[in-house]
Design a protein around this motif. Structure first.
Motif, PDB file in Angstrom:
ATOM      1  N   VAL A  82       6.115  13.846   6.604  1.00  0.00           N
ATOM      2  CA  VAL A  82       6.928  12.784   6.012  1.00  0.00           C
ATOM      3  C   VAL A  82       8.034  12.476   7.013  1.00  0.00           C
ATOM      4  O   VAL A  82       8.850  13.335   7.338  1.00  0.00           O
ATOM      5  N   ALA A  83       8.034  11.255   7.553  1.00  0.00           N
ATOM      6  CA  ALA A  83       9.034  10.850   8.537  1.00  0.00           C
ATOM      7  C   ALA A  83      10.236  10.183   7.873  1.00  0.00           C
ATOM      8  O   ALA A  83      11.361  10.292   8.356  1.00  0.00           O
ATOM      9  N   LYS A  84       9.986   9.461   6.799  1.00  0.00           N
ATOM     10  CA  LYS A  84      11.055   8.838   6.017  1.00  0.00           C
ATOM     11  C   LYS A  84      10.670   9.002   4.560  1.00  0.00           C
ATOM     12  O   LYS A  84       9.594   8.592   4.143  1.00  0.00           O
ATOM     13  N   ALA A  85      11.566   9.618   3.797  1.00  0.00           N
ATOM     14  CA  ALA A  85      11.272   9.947   2.406  1.00  0.00           C
ATOM     15  C   ALA A  85      11.044   8.697   1.568  1.00  0.00           C
ATOM     16  O   ALA A  85      11.311   7.569   2.000  1.00  0.00           O
ATOM     17  N   TYR A  86      10.565   8.910   0.366  1.00  0.00           N
ATOM     18  CA  TYR A  86      10.265   7.840  -0.592  1.00  0.00           C
ATOM     19  C   TYR A  86      11.466   6.915  -0.755  1.00  0.00           C
ATOM     20  O   TYR A  86      12.585   7.351  -0.988  1.00  0.00           O
ATOM     21  N   ASP A  87      11.224   5.623  -0.623  1.00  0.00           N
ATOM     22  CA  ASP A  87      12.256   4.600  -0.785  1.00  0.00           C
ATOM     23  C   ASP A  87      11.996   3.863  -2.092  1.00  0.00           C
ATOM     24  O   ASP A  87      10.974   3.196  -2.243  1.00  0.00           O
ATOM     25  N   LYS A  88      12.933   3.991  -3.031  1.00  0.00           N
ATOM     26  CA  LYS A  88      12.731   3.398  -4.363  1.00  0.00           C
ATOM     27  C   LYS A  88      12.680   1.876  -4.329  1.00  0.00           C
ATOM     28  O   LYS A  88      11.979   1.263  -5.126  1.00  0.00           O
ATOM     29  N   GLN A  89      13.426   1.251  -3.419  1.00  0.00           N
ATOM     30  CA  GLN A  89      13.443  -0.215  -3.376  1.00  0.00           C
ATOM     31  C   GLN A  89      12.100  -0.779  -2.932  1.00  0.00           C
ATOM     32  O   GLN A  89      11.600  -1.742  -3.500  1.00  0.00           O
ATOM     33  N   THR A  90      11.514  -0.222  -1.901  1.00  0.00           N
ATOM     34  CA  THR A  90      10.252  -0.752  -1.375  1.00  0.00           C
ATOM     35  C   THR A  90       9.035   0.014  -1.882  1.00  0.00           C
ATOM     36  O   THR A  90       7.902  -0.415  -1.650  1.00  0.00           O
ATOM     37  N   ARG A  91       9.265   1.152  -2.538  1.00  0.00           N
ATOM     38  CA  ARG A  91       8.191   2.018  -3.029  1.00  0.00           C
ATOM     39  C   ARG A  91       7.223   2.393  -1.915  1.00  0.00           C
ATOM     40  O   ARG A  91       6.012   2.295  -2.049  1.00  0.00           O
ATOM     41  N   THR A  92       7.800   2.811  -0.792  1.00  0.00           N
ATOM     42  CA  THR A  92       6.998   3.210   0.366  1.00  0.00           C
ATOM     43  C   THR A  92       7.454   4.571   0.881  1.00  0.00           C
ATOM     44  O   THR A  92       8.560   5.016   0.601  1.00  0.00           O
TER      45      THR A  92
ATOM     46  N   TYR B 198      -6.700   5.676  -6.827  1.00  0.00           N
ATOM     47  CA  TYR B 198      -5.496   5.454  -6.036  1.00  0.00           C
ATOM     48  C   TYR B 198      -5.782   4.370  -5.018  1.00  0.00           C
ATOM     49  O   TYR B 198      -6.775   4.422  -4.311  1.00  0.00           O
ATOM     50  N   ARG B 199      -4.920   3.403  -4.947  1.00  0.00           N
ATOM     51  CA  ARG B 199      -5.048   2.355  -3.945  1.00  0.00           C
ATOM     52  C   ARG B 199      -3.785   2.366  -3.115  1.00  0.00           C
ATOM     53  O   ARG B 199      -2.683   2.349  -3.654  1.00  0.00           O
ATOM     54  N   ALA B 200      -3.957   2.385  -1.822  1.00  0.00           N
ATOM     55  CA  ALA B 200      -2.806   2.425  -0.922  1.00  0.00           C
ATOM     56  C   ALA B 200      -3.043   1.491   0.256  1.00  0.00           C
ATOM     57  O   ALA B 200      -4.172   1.294   0.693  1.00  0.00           O
ATOM     58  N   THR B 201      -1.949   0.932   0.754  1.00  0.00           N
ATOM     59  CA  THR B 201      -1.980   0.114   1.954  1.00  0.00           C
ATOM     60  C   THR B 201      -1.214   0.864   3.031  1.00  0.00           C
ATOM     61  O   THR B 201      -0.060   1.229   2.827  1.00  0.00           O
ATOM     62  N   VAL B 202      -1.868   1.096   4.163  1.00  0.00           N
ATOM     63  CA  VAL B 202      -1.242   1.817   5.267  1.00  0.00           C
ATOM     64  C   VAL B 202      -1.010   0.835   6.406  1.00  0.00           C
ATOM     65  O   VAL B 202      -1.928   0.144   6.835  1.00  0.00           O
TER      66      VAL B 202
ATOM     67  N   TYR C 226       3.512   5.605  10.208  1.00  0.00           N
ATOM     68  CA  TYR C 226       2.630   4.858   9.308  1.00  0.00           C
ATOM     69  C   TYR C 226       3.342   4.719   7.969  1.00  0.00           C
ATOM     70  O   TYR C 226       3.789   5.711   7.393  1.00  0.00           O
ATOM     71  N   GLN C 227       3.444   3.499   7.485  1.00  0.00           N
ATOM     72  CA  GLN C 227       4.088   3.236   6.204  1.00  0.00           C
ATOM     73  C   GLN C 227       3.021   3.077   5.138  1.00  0.00           C
ATOM     74  O   GLN C 227       2.087   2.299   5.301  1.00  0.00           O
ATOM     75  N   VAL C 228       3.174   3.817   4.056  1.00  0.00           N
ATOM     76  CA  VAL C 228       2.198   3.793   2.976  1.00  0.00           C
ATOM     77  C   VAL C 228       2.850   3.200   1.731  1.00  0.00           C
ATOM     78  O   VAL C 228       3.908   3.654   1.297  1.00  0.00           O
ATOM     79  N   ALA C 229       2.203   2.183   1.194  1.00  0.00           N
ATOM     80  CA  ALA C 229       2.610   1.582  -0.073  1.00  0.00           C
ATOM     81  C   ALA C 229       1.449   1.748  -1.040  1.00  0.00           C
ATOM     82  O   ALA C 229       0.304   1.472  -0.697  1.00  0.00           O
ATOM     83  N   THR C 230       1.744   2.222  -2.234  1.00  0.00           N
ATOM     84  CA  THR C 230       0.685   2.418  -3.216  1.00  0.00           C
ATOM     85  C   THR C 230       0.710   1.294  -4.241  1.00  0.00           C
ATOM     86  O   THR C 230       1.719   0.628  -4.428  1.00  0.00           O
ATOM     87  N   HIS C 231      -0.405   1.118  -4.896  1.00  0.00           N
ATOM     88  CA  HIS C 231      -0.553   0.074  -5.912  1.00  0.00           C
ATOM     89  C   HIS C 231      -0.962   0.740  -7.217  1.00  0.00           C
ATOM     90  O   HIS C 231      -1.972   1.419  -7.278  1.00  0.00           O
ATOM     91  N   GLY C 232      -0.150   0.558  -8.232  1.00  0.00           N
ATOM     92  CA  GLY C 232      -0.487   1.090  -9.542  1.00  0.00           C
ATOM     93  C   GLY C 232       0.095   2.452  -9.846  1.00  0.00           C
ATOM     94  O   GLY C 232       0.140   2.859 -10.987  1.00  0.00           O
ATOM     95  N   SER C 233       0.549   3.177  -8.853  1.00  0.00           N
ATOM     96  CA  SER C 233       1.119   4.499  -9.084  1.00  0.00           C
ATOM     97  C   SER C 233       2.129   4.809  -7.998  1.00  0.00           C
ATOM     98  O   SER C 233       1.919   4.481  -6.828  1.00  0.00           O
ATOM     99  N   SER C 234       3.221   5.442  -8.374  1.00  0.00           N
ATOM    100  CA  SER C 234       4.182   5.888  -7.367  1.00  0.00           C
ATOM    101  C   SER C 234       4.245   7.408  -7.355  1.00  0.00           C
ATOM    102  O   SER C 234       5.232   7.994  -6.937  1.00  0.00           O
ATOM    103  N   ALA C 235       3.173   8.050  -7.797  1.00  0.00           N
ATOM    104  CA  ALA C 235       3.083   9.505  -7.757  1.00  0.00           C
ATOM    105  C   ALA C 235       2.951   9.959  -6.310  1.00  0.00           C
ATOM    106  O   ALA C 235       2.314   9.294  -5.485  1.00  0.00           O
ATOM    107  N   ALA C 236       3.538  11.085  -6.009  1.00  0.00           N
ATOM    108  CA  ALA C 236       3.526  11.601  -4.642  1.00  0.00           C
ATOM    109  C   ALA C 236       2.101  11.794  -4.118  1.00  0.00           C
ATOM    110  O   ALA C 236       1.816  11.513  -2.956  1.00  0.00           O
TER     111      ALA C 236
END
Length: 135
Positions: free
Chosen positions: A79-89, A32-36, A44-54
């Motif tokens: 979770v402060a803001k739920a999964y956003d499909k457009q930004t995948r964050t 799992y690779r993530a950018t925080v 804190y906004q988390v974006a993952t790379h390669g997977s959008s699994a919870a």
């Protein structure tokens, strides 16, 4: 030629036993690779790379909280803001969000504001062998 076949069969039969006795083995773990990114509002906004699994999002924020922020393993992460499909964050907070349901549950979802777990629980998702693609 017969000798090679027999010795090859013996090696194939004994190899798993020898590997366990010596301690040789391998494990399949998804990487799992993530950018925080810390936001101005303290989230804190988390974006993952390669997977959008919870579990990839929980892994990213849990590992960041413990290894980078050096927070205690018992620190709750919300979770402060739920999964956003457009930004995948997903946005996470270290304090309970207003209006969110923060009751404890066994869910690993990132689709509901207030969903939470401990920092160690989130970081332990990094070592899950199976990925859950449900949101």
């Amino acid at each position: 030629m017969r000798f090679l076949r027999i010795s090859g069969a013996v090696v194939l039969l004994l190899l798993p036993t020898l590997a366990q006795a010596v301690g040789i083995g391998f494990a399949v773990r998804p990487g799992y690779r993530a950018t925080v990114t810390q936001l101005k509002n303290g989230n804190y906004q988390v974006a993952t790379h390669g997977s959008s699994a919870a579990i990839a999002y929980w892994c990213g924020i849990g590992d960041f909280a413990i290894r980078t922020l050096r927070l205690p393993t018992t620190q709750r992460i919300y979770v402060a803001k739920a999964y956003d499909k457009q930004t995948r964050t997903v946005q996470f907070s270290l304090t309970p969000p207003e209006g969110g349901d923060t009751s404890k549950s066994y869910s690993i979802s990132v689709s509901r504001v207030g969903e939470n777990m401990s920092a160690s629980g989130a970081q332990s998702r990094c070592f899950d062998n199976l990925m859950d693609f449900d949101f």
